[in-house]
Scaffold this motif. Structure first.
Motif, PDB file in Angstrom:
ATOM      1  N   THR A  15     -29.217   4.548  39.362  1.00 27.16           N
ATOM      2  CA  THR A  15     -30.457   4.988  39.847  1.00 27.16           C
ATOM      3  C   THR A  15     -30.894   4.382  41.256  1.00 27.16           C
ATOM      4  O   THR A  15     -32.227   4.825  41.453  1.00 27.16           O
ATOM      5  CB  THR A  15     -31.458   4.707  38.732  1.00 27.16           C
ATOM      6  N   GLY A  16     -30.289   3.479  41.977  1.00 24.57           N
ATOM      7  CA  GLY A  16     -30.772   3.082  43.089  1.00 24.57           C
ATOM      8  C   GLY A  16     -30.663   1.541  43.264  1.00 24.57           C
ATOM      9  O   GLY A  16     -29.798   0.967  42.428  1.00 24.57           O
ATOM     10  N   VAL A  17     -31.273   0.966  44.098  1.00 27.43           N
ATOM     11  CA  VAL A  17     -30.902  -0.505  44.369  1.00 27.43           C
ATOM     12  C   VAL A  17     -31.846  -1.184  43.624  1.00 27.43           C
ATOM     13  O   VAL A  17     -33.090  -1.105  43.525  1.00 27.43           O
ATOM     14  CB  VAL A  17     -31.337  -0.673  45.913  1.00 27.43           C
ATOM     15  N   ASP A  18     -31.335  -2.082  42.727  1.00 25.82           N
ATOM     16  CA  ASP A  18     -31.872  -3.051  41.946  1.00 25.82           C
ATOM     17  C   ASP A  18     -32.321  -4.330  42.642  1.00 25.82           C
ATOM     18  O   ASP A  18     -33.308  -4.817  42.431  1.00 25.82           O
ATOM     19  CB  ASP A  18     -31.090  -3.431  40.493  1.00 25.82           C
ATOM     20  N   HIS A  19     -31.197  -5.118  43.514  1.00 25.87           N
ATOM     21  CA  HIS A  19     -31.860  -6.184  44.098  1.00 25.87           C
ATOM     22  C   HIS A  19     -30.611  -6.505  45.008  1.00 25.87           C
ATOM     23  O   HIS A  19     -29.678  -6.016  45.003  1.00 25.87           O
ATOM     24  CB  HIS A  19     -31.960  -7.449  43.052  1.00 25.87           C
ATOM     25  N   VAL A  20     -31.062  -7.097  46.207  1.00 19.21           N
ATOM     26  CA  VAL A  20     -30.074  -7.814  47.084  1.00 19.21           C
ATOM     27  C   VAL A  20     -29.886  -9.250  46.728  1.00 19.21           C
ATOM     28  O   VAL A  20     -30.888  -9.770  46.508  1.00 19.21           O
ATOM     29  CB  VAL A  20     -30.478  -7.317  48.496  1.00 19.21           C
ATOM     30  N   LEU A  21     -28.798  -9.623  47.179  1.00 17.06           N
ATOM     31  CA  LEU A  21     -28.506 -11.176  47.242  1.00 17.06           C
ATOM     32  C   LEU A  21     -28.356 -11.888  48.592  1.00 17.06           C
ATOM     33  O   LEU A  21     -27.795 -11.365  49.489  1.00 17.06           O
ATOM     34  CB  LEU A  21     -27.248 -11.271  46.479  1.00 17.06           C
ATOM     35  N   ASN A  62     -37.651  -3.313  42.856  1.00 15.60           N
ATOM     36  CA  ASN A  62     -36.543  -4.020  43.222  1.00 15.60           C
ATOM     37  C   ASN A  62     -37.076  -5.384  43.590  1.00 15.60           C
ATOM     38  O   ASN A  62     -38.018  -5.903  43.282  1.00 15.60           O
ATOM     39  CB  ASN A  62     -35.796  -3.231  44.306  1.00 15.60           C
ATOM     40  N   TYR A  63     -35.854  -6.196  43.990  1.00 17.26           N
ATOM     41  CA  TYR A  63     -36.317  -7.596  44.279  1.00 17.26           C
ATOM     42  C   TYR A  63     -35.170  -8.147  45.021  1.00 17.26           C
ATOM     43  O   TYR A  63     -33.972  -7.723  45.343  1.00 17.26           O
ATOM     44  CB  TYR A  63     -36.301  -8.572  42.854  1.00 17.26           C
ATOM     45  N   ILE A  64     -35.639  -9.221  45.630  1.00 15.76           N
ATOM     46  CA  ILE A  64     -34.502 -10.286  46.337  1.00 15.76           C
ATOM     47  C   ILE A  64     -34.153 -11.092  45.601  1.00 15.76           C
ATOM     48  O   ILE A  64     -34.843 -12.127  45.135  1.00 15.76           O
ATOM     49  CB  ILE A  64     -35.180 -10.435  47.733  1.00 15.76           C
ATOM     50  N   VAL A 130     -36.813 -19.763  29.506  1.00 17.14           N
ATOM     51  CA  VAL A 130     -36.543 -18.466  28.705  1.00 17.14           C
ATOM     52  C   VAL A 130     -35.005 -17.984  29.103  1.00 17.14           C
ATOM     53  O   VAL A 130     -34.742 -18.351  30.246  1.00 17.14           O
ATOM     54  CB  VAL A 130     -37.433 -17.286  28.911  1.00 17.14           C
ATOM     55  N   LEU A 131     -34.557 -16.742  28.611  1.00 15.28           N
ATOM     56  CA  LEU A 131     -33.091 -16.505  28.887  1.00 15.28           C
ATOM     57  C   LEU A 131     -33.277 -14.976  29.262  1.00 15.28           C
ATOM     58  O   LEU A 131     -32.827 -14.075  28.352  1.00 15.28           O
ATOM     59  CB  LEU A 131     -32.067 -16.658  27.747  1.00 15.28           C
ATOM     60  N   PRO A 157     -36.299  -6.817  30.605  1.00 11.07           N
ATOM     61  CA  PRO A 157     -37.313  -6.810  31.940  1.00 11.07           C
ATOM     62  C   PRO A 157     -38.627  -7.232  31.856  1.00 11.07           C
ATOM     63  O   PRO A 157     -39.204  -7.640  33.061  1.00 11.07           O
ATOM     64  CB  PRO A 157     -37.469  -5.248  32.022  1.00 11.07           C
ATOM     65  N   GLU A 158     -39.257  -7.604  30.615  1.00  6.07           N
ATOM     66  CA  GLU A 158     -40.492  -8.042  30.640  1.00  6.07           C
ATOM     67  C   GLU A 158     -40.526  -9.649  30.961  1.00  6.07           C
ATOM     68  O   GLU A 158     -41.576 -10.153  31.232  1.00  6.07           O
ATOM     69  CB  GLU A 158     -40.857  -8.238  29.079  1.00  6.07           C
TER      70      GLU A 158
END
Length: 291
Positions: A15-21, A62-64, A130-131, A157-158
């Motif tokens: 569905t798209g970009v979730d994150h970049v590393l 999204n996130y980095i 947390v895990l 996700p929470e």
């Protein structure tokens, strides 16, 4: 002409970009640096069973992920080899609705993959560890030419998006695109046809663009990168392919510039925002834009 998104790609579960590393040599020093750039970092995480840890910069869509080695005796997924050459963008993770559905769609499109697998990491919150848990599908480089990529599905996700983690001093709101330097932008991008289909791919001067449905991947040459960022020439000259730049949306370009100026970050003013050169951001060219 922008690609039409009214028809489904071959793998609609992506569905798209979730994150970049972003691979870094010193994780704690990198965290201090990106805090200086105006980003709010999550508490540190550690991948269970691996020797890598991370800090994340969360946005709503999204996130980095800043990724570093915290135990070189354990598995690092080749991060130690990457940072021998340089720090910077290593690749990206696509967002997936459901890893089982994604696997079925990849199989139907005759695309190889590895998984699904489950990855957990420890996240060191003030109230305790947390895990967060993720479903992963690994994509080989012949499926994602020019770029290292995989699919991730968030099981918890929470645990990752607290409201306070989404507020950034530089007013950043999300990743718009990443720019990849390749020898042949058309050949690289069109290698993604089995994943995104022809309607998600467009070409421009020295650049081919994939619309992932949530963020863009821009393929260009070294000359194209210099044309995009002439004020940064000479740019790093790594062997292609390599991921050079990231465009980030901001809600207020003036406040973004003010923050960077106050913290003595070199930022070159543009009409839509500013550009931070790679020496200021662990090897990443960051282009802040207010659309």
């Amino acid at each position: 002409m922008p690609p039409a998104l009214d028809s489904l790609p071959p793998v609609p579960a992506i569905t798209g970009v979730d994150h970049v590393l972003v691979g870094v040599r010193d994780l704690e020093a990198a965290a201090r640096n990106w805090d200086r750039l105006g980003f709010h970092l999550t508490p540190r995480g550690r991948h269970i069973g691996w020797g890598t840890g991370n800090y994340c910069i969360m946005f709503e869509p999204n996130y980095i992920e800043l990724l570093g080695i915290i135990d070189p005796a354990q598995f690092t997924n080749n991060l130690e080899q990457f940072v021998k050459t340089h720090e910077g963008l290593m690749g990206l993770a696509f967002a997936g609705r459901d890893e089982a559905q994604c696997a079925r769609e990849l199989r139907a499109a005759n695309l190889p993959f590895d998984g699904p697998k489950v990855l957990k990491r420890e996240l060191e919150l003030p109230e305790g560890t947390v895990l967060p848990e993720f479903g992963l599908i690994m994509l080989p480089r012949d499926v994602t030419p020019g770029l290292s990529a995989f699919v991730t599905v968030h099981k918890t996700p929470e645990l990752l998006r607290r409201p306070e983690w989404l507020r950034h001093a530089n007013r950043a709101t999300g990743i718009v695109s990443v720019t990849v330097v390749v020898d042949d932008p058309v050949d690289a991008a069109f290698g993604w046809l089995p994943v995104f289909g022809p309607e998600r791919i467009s070409t421009a001067n020295l650049m081919t663009v994939i619309d992932t449905g949530g963020g863009h991947i821009r393929f260009t040459t070294k000359a194209g990168l210099e044309q995009l960022y002439p004020a940064l020439v000479p740019l790093p000259d790594y062997p292609a392919p390599w991921v050079a730049a990231m465009k980030i949306a901001v809600a207020d370009k003036a406040r973004c510039r003010d923050h960077l100026r106050f913290h003595n970050v070199l930022a070159l003013k543009t009409g839509k925002g500013c550009i931070v050169p790679p020496e200021e951001a662990n090897g990443v060219i960051i282009e802040f834009v207010q659309e």
